[in-house]
Motif scaffolding. Structure first.
Motif: not given
Length: 239
Positions: A1, A3, A32-33, A35
């Motif tokens: 994952m 970020k 993926y993450e 923000t």
């Protein structure tokens, strides 16, 4: 994952960046993450005060308050390995990627092609750096050093000294023994007394390897041509 942070003062631009990022990483099968930030100060505060962690940051250069050009220096102490991609319409800016540790520079008028390639390359590099660990085990201690944290290994008498982000660790083995135990393509001899981690090499200048930590290591004349070829082959295979 992986970020990811996207920072741009225009929400429309963030949406476009996010669309490209998602499509690129989904095609690669990489998790993926994301923000999003519309204020650069909020991004810096999250990283510095709350210790948010990001692998990759996409930055607009011209933003109110703190510009994208100022962010790399402000967050370097907290995220020394973060990959930064500048995404901007101001292509007249001269970007010193070496000083700012910028991974790629992408014009906003060519997002689909340039940003997709930059994000894919960055993601592959991040996954590569996540790799293995080298274990030092004696009767009194056991120490594990992530491959990605190793800058280089040098001969130190009958020992091999491993220089990493954590400091210097000695193991009573020859450089050749350590090299064989590492058994990883990112490590190569640049001199009889040095093994370097290709991932940590910023550039080859003359007969010197310049590393991310600022150190400069000599490359023997007999190794120079082969070192350059091996570095090119390594990145050709992994990026």
């Amino acid at each position: 994952m992986i970020k990811i942070a996207i920072c741009d003062d225009e929400e429309k631009a963030i949406a476009l960046d996010e669309e490209v990022v998602k499509r690129s990483l989904q095609q690669c099968g990489i998790g993926y993450e994301i923000t999003a930030y519309t204020r650069s100060s909020n991004l810096i505060d999250d990283i510095a005060d709350d210790h948010f962690f990001y692998d990759l940051i996409l930055l607009d250069i011209e933003m109110p308050g703190i510009s994208g050009m100022e962010i790399p220096e402000k967050i370097r102490a907290f995220l020394p390995n973060v990959k930064i991609i500048f995404v901007t319409s101001h292509i007249e800016y001269a970007i010193d990627a070496y000083e700012l540790s910028v991974f790629r520079y992408v014009p906003k008028n060519n997002l689909d092609q340039k940003l997709a390639a930059a994000v894919t390359d960055a993601a592959k590099w991040i996954e590569l750096e996540a790799g293995q660990e080298y274990t030092i085990q004696t009767s009194s201690r056991m120490e594990k050093i992530p491959f990605k944290d190793i800058y280089y290994i040098e001969r130190d008498g009958k020992n091999a000294s491993i220089i990493s982000r954590a400091g210097t660790s000695k193991v009573r083995k020859s450089l050749q023994q350590v090299y064989e135990e590492l058994n990883a393509p990112e490590f190569l001899f640049i001199d009889r007394g040095y093994i370097v981690n290709i991932i940590q090499v910023m550039k080859i200048s003359g007969g010197t390897a310049v590393l991310k930590n600022g150190e400069r290591l000599p490359i023997s004349r007999s190794h120079l041509s082969e070192v350059k070829q091996q570095i090119n082959r390594f990145w050709g295979a992994h990026i």
